[in-house]
Design a protein around this motif. Structure first.
Motif, PDB file in Angstrom:
ATOM      1  N   MET A  58      15.955  71.762  21.058  1.00 30.05           N
ATOM      2  CA  MET A  58      14.700  71.203  20.511  1.00 30.05           C
ATOM      3  C   MET A  58      14.910  70.897  19.026  1.00 30.05           C
ATOM      4  O   MET A  58      15.200  71.792  18.246  1.00 30.05           O
ATOM      5  CB  MET A  58      13.603  72.276  20.703  1.00 30.05           C
ATOM      6  CG  MET A  58      12.252  71.900  20.202  1.00 30.05           C
ATOM      7  SD  MET A  58      11.489  70.688  21.237  1.00 30.05           S
ATOM      8  CE  MET A  58      10.504  69.831  20.055  1.00 30.05           C
ATOM      9  N   ASN A  59      14.783  69.647  18.677  1.00 29.23           N
ATOM     10  CA  ASN A  59      15.014  69.265  17.291  1.00 29.23           C
ATOM     11  C   ASN A  59      13.685  69.134  16.537  1.00 29.23           C
ATOM     12  O   ASN A  59      12.910  68.219  16.788  1.00 29.23           O
ATOM     13  CB  ASN A  59      15.790  67.938  17.254  1.00 29.23           C
ATOM     14  CG  ASN A  59      16.036  67.469  15.838  1.00 29.23           C
ATOM     15  OD1 ASN A  59      15.834  68.232  14.886  1.00 29.23           O
ATOM     16  ND2 ASN A  59      16.458  66.240  15.683  1.00 29.23           N
ATOM     17  N   LYS A  60      13.442  70.062  15.641  1.00 25.94           N
ATOM     18  CA  LYS A  60      12.210  69.992  14.847  1.00 25.94           C
ATOM     19  C   LYS A  60      12.593  69.963  13.374  1.00 25.94           C
ATOM     20  O   LYS A  60      11.969  70.618  12.540  1.00 25.94           O
ATOM     21  CB  LYS A  60      11.332  71.212  15.142  1.00 25.94           C
ATOM     22  CG  LYS A  60      10.859  71.283  16.591  1.00 25.94           C
ATOM     23  CD  LYS A  60       9.375  71.133  16.718  1.00 25.94           C
ATOM     24  CE  LYS A  60       8.657  72.379  16.309  1.00 25.94           C
ATOM     25  NZ  LYS A  60       7.205  72.300  16.591  1.00 25.94           N
ATOM     26  N   GLN A  61      13.643  69.242  13.082  1.00 30.05           N
ATOM     27  CA  GLN A  61      14.163  69.149  11.726  1.00 30.05           C
ATOM     28  C   GLN A  61      13.067  68.733  10.743  1.00 30.05           C
ATOM     29  O   GLN A  61      12.275  67.839  11.053  1.00 30.05           O
ATOM     30  CB  GLN A  61      15.272  68.107  11.711  1.00 30.05           C
ATOM     31  CG  GLN A  61      16.209  68.225  10.551  1.00 30.05           C
ATOM     32  CD  GLN A  61      17.294  67.169  10.629  1.00 30.05           C
ATOM     33  OE1 GLN A  61      16.998  65.991  10.832  1.00 30.05           O
ATOM     34  NE2 GLN A  61      18.525  67.578  10.471  1.00 30.05           N
ATOM     35  N   ALA A  62      13.033  69.403   9.600  1.00 27.69           N
ATOM     36  CA  ALA A  62      12.049  69.037   8.574  1.00 27.69           C
ATOM     37  C   ALA A  62      12.283  67.593   8.123  1.00 27.69           C
ATOM     38  O   ALA A  62      13.430  67.191   7.943  1.00 27.69           O
ATOM     39  CB  ALA A  62      12.186  69.992   7.390  1.00 27.69           C
ATOM     40  N   LYS A  63      11.187  66.863   7.953  1.00 29.82           N
ATOM     41  CA  LYS A  63      11.330  65.486   7.449  1.00 29.82           C
ATOM     42  C   LYS A  63      11.261  65.546   5.930  1.00 29.82           C
ATOM     43  O   LYS A  63      10.192  65.463   5.340  1.00 29.82           O
ATOM     44  CB  LYS A  63      10.211  64.611   8.011  1.00 29.82           C
ATOM     45  CG  LYS A  63      10.348  64.364   9.492  1.00 29.82           C
ATOM     46  CD  LYS A  63       9.349  63.308   9.959  1.00 29.82           C
ATOM     47  CE  LYS A  63       9.507  63.010  11.438  1.00 29.82           C
ATOM     48  NZ  LYS A  63       9.201  64.171  12.297  1.00 29.82           N
ATOM     49  N   THR A  64      12.403  65.728   5.298  1.00 28.92           N
ATOM     50  CA  THR A  64      12.397  65.932   3.852  1.00 28.92           C
ATOM     51  C   THR A  64      12.439  64.603   3.096  1.00 28.92           C
ATOM     52  O   THR A  64      12.876  63.589   3.626  1.00 28.92           O
ATOM     53  CB  THR A  64      13.602  66.794   3.411  1.00 28.92           C
ATOM     54  OG1 THR A  64      14.800  66.076   3.707  1.00 28.92           O
ATOM     55  CG2 THR A  64      13.624  68.124   4.116  1.00 28.92           C
ATOM     56  N   LYS A  65      11.973  64.670   1.860  1.00 27.35           N
ATOM     57  CA  LYS A  65      11.937  63.472   1.024  1.00 27.35           C
ATOM     58  C   LYS A  65      13.239  63.326   0.245  1.00 27.35           C
ATOM     59  O   LYS A  65      13.754  62.238   0.047  1.00 27.35           O
ATOM     60  CB  LYS A  65      10.768  63.637   0.041  1.00 27.35           C
ATOM     61  CG  LYS A  65      10.314  62.399  -0.668  1.00 27.35           C
ATOM     62  CD  LYS A  65       8.954  62.692  -1.306  1.00 27.35           C
ATOM     63  CE  LYS A  65       8.537  61.650  -2.303  1.00 27.35           C
ATOM     64  NZ  LYS A  65       7.295  62.058  -3.001  1.00 27.35           N
ATOM     65  N   TYR A  66      13.766  64.490  -0.220  1.00 25.90           N
ATOM     66  CA  TYR A  66      14.933  64.461  -1.097  1.00 25.90           C
ATOM     67  C   TYR A  66      16.206  64.998  -0.443  1.00 25.90           C
ATOM     68  O   TYR A  66      17.280  64.867  -1.015  1.00 25.90           O
ATOM     69  CB  TYR A  66      14.631  65.273  -2.371  1.00 25.90           C
ATOM     70  CG  TYR A  66      13.430  64.741  -3.132  1.00 25.90           C
ATOM     71  CD1 TYR A  66      13.464  63.473  -3.709  1.00 25.90           C
ATOM     72  CD2 TYR A  66      12.263  65.488  -3.245  1.00 25.90           C
ATOM     73  CE1 TYR A  66      12.367  62.970  -4.394  1.00 25.90           C
ATOM     74  CE2 TYR A  66      11.162  64.991  -3.924  1.00 25.90           C
ATOM     75  CZ  TYR A  66      11.215  63.730  -4.498  1.00 25.90           C
ATOM     76  OH  TYR A  66      10.136  63.249  -5.163  1.00 25.90           O
ATOM     77  N   GLY A  67      16.064  65.635   0.709  1.00 27.83           N
ATOM     78  CA  GLY A  67      17.221  66.217   1.383  1.00 27.83           C
ATOM     79  C   GLY A  67      17.444  67.636   0.921  1.00 27.83           C
ATOM     80  O   GLY A  67      17.536  67.901  -0.287  1.00 27.83           O
TER      81      GLY A  67
END
Ligand SMILES: Cc1cc2nc3c(=O)[nH]c(=O)nc-3n(C[C@H](O)[C@H](O)[C@H](O)COP(=O)(O)O)c2cc1C
Length: 196
Positions: free
Chosen positions: A1-10
């Motif tokens: 299950m991929n719930k990777q944070a959607k980051t702005k800067y990485g």
């Protein structure tokens, strides 16, 4: 299950990929991995190096595990029963050297759990912290002294498929993760003025 944070800067991939699942695979955690995640917690900083944190560790099948599980609220019991390890986090309210109140006991214990969580991510494990437990049940089940506050119960394990959960939990397992904007939480010049 991929719930990777959607980051702005990485951000670091271990932080980006961390999230709190409710589905765990039915396999135990290797002892060396537990040793490392516990050691990571112990190396956390704390006010006056008091190290106010304590942990009670239950492994699926043992009495400690059952006593922790018994203390969870029904909602958490339903899914946490699948985690191979359940941990109670405790925090000492007073400084050992002078018995003065330690205002940072909860802060420090939370930080130790953050360290544990980061190491767990490195080990391929997932962590789900819980405030939903019955304080008195946990206190009585483990004879916890009054000078310790029961902070959280923590489920740790290898992630399982959302399909193992009932429909309602499955839906939340699949839901998008959200966060406040940095402009709402990082300020400059005065409170409320965005740093960004
Ligand atoms: C102190 C604390 C208490 C929490 N209590 C519960 C709980 O009782 N039950 C639960 O299902 N999740 C609980 N959570 C999980 C949070 O809901 C979760 O961390 C938050 O929604 C952010 O999601 P993420 O960890 O997947 O990024 C708790 C988390 C923390 C840090």
């Amino acid at each position: 299950m991929n719930k990777q944070a959607k980051t702005k800067y990485g951000i670091h991939s271990l932080l980006e990929n961390r999230w709190s699942p409710r589905s765990f695979r039915d396999i135990s955690i290797e002892k060396e991995k537990l040793q490392r995640i516990f050691e990571a917690a112990s190396w956390s900083p704390s006010c006056f190096n008091e190290q106010p944190w304590r942990f009670i560790v239950g492994e699926k099948g043992n009495e400690t595990y059952n006593k922790i599980l018994e203390g969870l609220v029904e909602f958490n019991k339903k899914w946490a029963v699948n985690a191979p390890v359940l941990i109670v986090s405790l925090a000492k309210k007073y400084f050992s050297k002078n018995y003065k109140e330690n205002f940072h006991f909860l802060y420090d214990t939370g930080q130790a759990v953050a360290h544990l969580t980061f190491q767990a991510s490195y080990e391929g494990l997932y962590v789900h912290q819980m405030a939903g437990f019955n304080f008195e049940t946990i206190k009585n089940n483990f004879d916890i002294p009054d000078e310790f506050y029961i902070v959280t119960v923590i489920a740790v394990g290898y992630i399982g498929s959302p399909d193992l959960l009932d429909d309602k939990l499955k839906e939340s397992e699949n839901s998008e993760r959200v966060r406040k904007e940095l402009s709402e939480i990082f300020f400059k010049e005065k409170f409320g003025l965005s740093w960004e």
